[in-house]
Design a protein around this motif. Structure first.
Motif, mmCIF file in Angstrom:
data_model
loop_
_atom_site.group_PDB
_atom_site.id
_atom_site.type_symbol
_atom_site.label_atom_id
_atom_site.label_comp_id
_atom_site.label_asym_id
_atom_site.label_seq_id
_atom_site.Cartn_x
_atom_site.Cartn_y
_atom_site.Cartn_z
ATOM 1 N N ASP A 174 8.472 -47.099 -24.574
ATOM 2 C CA ASP A 174 7.502 -48.130 -24.220
ATOM 3 C C ASP A 174 7.972 -49.509 -24.678
ATOM 4 N N LYS A 175 8.413 -49.529 -25.931
ATOM 5 C CA LYS A 175 8.835 -50.775 -26.550
ATOM 6 C C LYS A 175 10.072 -51.323 -25.832
ATOM 7 N N MET A 176 11.008 -50.395 -25.536
ATOM 8 C CA MET A 176 12.248 -50.783 -24.859
ATOM 9 C C MET A 176 11.926 -51.426 -23.506
ATOM 10 N N LEU A 177 11.023 -50.772 -22.751
ATOM 11 C CA LEU A 177 10.688 -51.288 -21.425
ATOM 12 C C LEU A 177 9.920 -52.606 -21.545
ATOM 13 N N ARG A 178 8.978 -52.648 -22.494
ATOM 14 C CA ARG A 178 8.172 -53.854 -22.665
ATOM 15 C C ARG A 178 9.055 -55.057 -22.959
ATOM 16 N N GLY A 179 10.109 -54.827 -23.736
ATOM 17 C CA GLY A 179 11.052 -55.892 -24.075
ATOM 18 C C GLY A 179 11.700 -56.497 -22.839
ATOM 19 N N LYS A 180 11.709 -55.729 -21.750
ATOM 20 C CA LYS A 180 12.310 -56.229 -20.509
ATOM 21 C C LYS A 180 11.239 -56.575 -19.485
ATOM 22 N N GLY A 181 9.979 -56.593 -19.936
ATOM 23 C CA GLY A 181 8.868 -56.881 -19.018
ATOM 24 C C GLY A 181 8.625 -55.743 -18.048
ATOM 25 N N PHE A 213 13.126 -36.721 -21.218
ATOM 26 C CA PHE A 213 12.924 -37.842 -22.137
ATOM 27 C C PHE A 213 11.748 -38.658 -21.625
ATOM 28 N N PRO A 214 10.879 -39.156 -22.507
ATOM 29 C CA PRO A 214 10.786 -38.867 -23.933
ATOM 30 C C PRO A 214 10.312 -37.450 -24.205
ATOM 31 N N ARG A 215 10.756 -36.928 -25.359
ATOM 32 C CA ARG A 215 10.447 -35.549 -25.715
ATOM 33 C C ARG A 215 9.497 -35.500 -26.915
ATOM 34 N N THR A 216 9.392 -36.628 -27.621
ATOM 35 C CA THR A 216 8.505 -36.696 -28.789
ATOM 36 C C THR A 216 7.674 -37.977 -28.699
ATOM 37 N N LEU A 217 6.594 -38.033 -29.496
ATOM 38 C CA LEU A 217 5.760 -39.237 -29.516
ATOM 39 C C LEU A 217 6.569 -40.445 -29.969
ATOM 40 N N ALA A 218 7.454 -40.247 -30.951
ATOM 41 C CA ALA A 218 8.275 -41.360 -31.438
ATOM 42 C C ALA A 218 9.160 -41.894 -30.316
ATOM 43 N N GLN A 219 9.722 -40.971 -29.523
ATOM 44 C CA GLN A 219 10.559 -41.397 -28.391
ATOM 45 C C GLN A 219 9.723 -42.130 -27.333
ATOM 46 N N ALA A 220 8.496 -41.641 -27.107
ATOM 47 C CA ALA A 220 7.641 -42.276 -26.103
ATOM 48 C C ALA A 220 7.302 -43.697 -26.515
ATOM 49 N N ASP A 221 6.989 -43.884 -27.814
ATOM 50 C CA ASP A 221 6.693 -45.214 -28.319
ATOM 51 C C ASP A 221 7.901 -46.130 -28.186
ATOM 52 N N ALA A 222 9.073 -45.594 -28.547
ATOM 53 C CA ALA A 222 10.294 -46.391 -28.484
ATOM 54 C C ALA A 222 10.639 -46.749 -27.037
#
Ligand SMILES: [Zn+2]
Length: 226
Positions: A103-110, A92-101
């Motif tokens: 990124d977003k998940m981690l960014r939300g936690k700084g 994981f991530p296995r797809t571009l959509a997962q990679a973006d998500a």
């Protein structure tokens, strides 16, 4: 990078490149949890969590589990105490959509991905590695035509004087391996460009001895964490 912020490493490479083995070794060295999507799925299915049941409803229909279900499982997994220092992502991530998500998940936690090691091996090498595997029905031994040949006379290492009953699993047949490669190139290989563009990719020659791959991996991590 602050030493006390969690470290997330994403392992990339074709199936059979040795990501799992190297992730395990990194886990021991870095004290970061290896998080494999396969394990997460098995856990959720076994414990019949709401997400597991949702995933199962797709799998029962023979459909792919949607990215958002996978992502929620990963998020739940990463929120547990054993991932407080970060994690080594394997599968994981296995797809571009997962990679973006992700990124977003981690960014939300700084937080963010620290490094993406790409364990590079050629397709021919992967075909040799995966299609050469043989297993024994009697002793459950795992052999390899090139690297660890089955006992020549077929005698089982179990020592009970029975003979090994060697066969090739369907998963290791050339057409299955080629299909896995195809899925990888279609879905996951675009992540190489994605993470290169983010300045996170570190390519490692995965055709070397396992220990050399580990020490190269260790070198690029050292540099990235410096
Ligand atoms: Zn055997």
């Amino acid at each position: 990078m602050e030493s006390n912020s969690p470290i997330f490493i994403v392992m990339l490479g074709v199936p059979g490149a040795g990501k799992g083995t190297q992730a395990q070794r990194l886990e021991e060295k870095l004290g970061l949890k290896q998080v494999s999507t396969g394990d997460i799925f098995r856990d959720n299915l076994r414990n019949q969590t709401p997400l597991g049941q949702l995933a199962k409803s797709y799998m029962d229909k023979g459909e792919l589990v949607p990215d958002d279900v996978t992502i929620r499982m990963v998020e739940e997994r990463l929120s547990r105490p054993d991932c407080a220092k970060g994690a080594i992502m394997d599968g994981f991530p296995r797809t571009l959509a997962q990679a973006d998500a992700f990124d977003k998940m981690l960014r939300g936690k700084g937080q963010k991905v620290a490094l993406v090691p790409l364990i590079g091996v050629t397709d021919d090498e992967v075909m040799d590695r995966l299609t050469g595997r043989r297993v024994c029905r009697r002793c459950q031994g795992v052999f390899h035509l090139m690297f660890n040949p089955p006992p020549p006379a077929g005698e089982c290492p179990q020592g009970d004087k029975s003979l090994c009953d060697i066969y090739q699993r369907d998963d290791d047949k050339p057409e299955t391996v080629r299909n896995r490669l195809f899925v990888y190139y279609k879905q996951t290989a675009p992540l190489i460009g994605y993470y290169f563009a983010h300045g996170l990719l570190a390519e490692i020659n995965g055709a070397q001895a396992i220990d050399k791959v580990t020490s190269d991996l260790w070198d690029v991590l050292d540099k990235a964490m410096a």
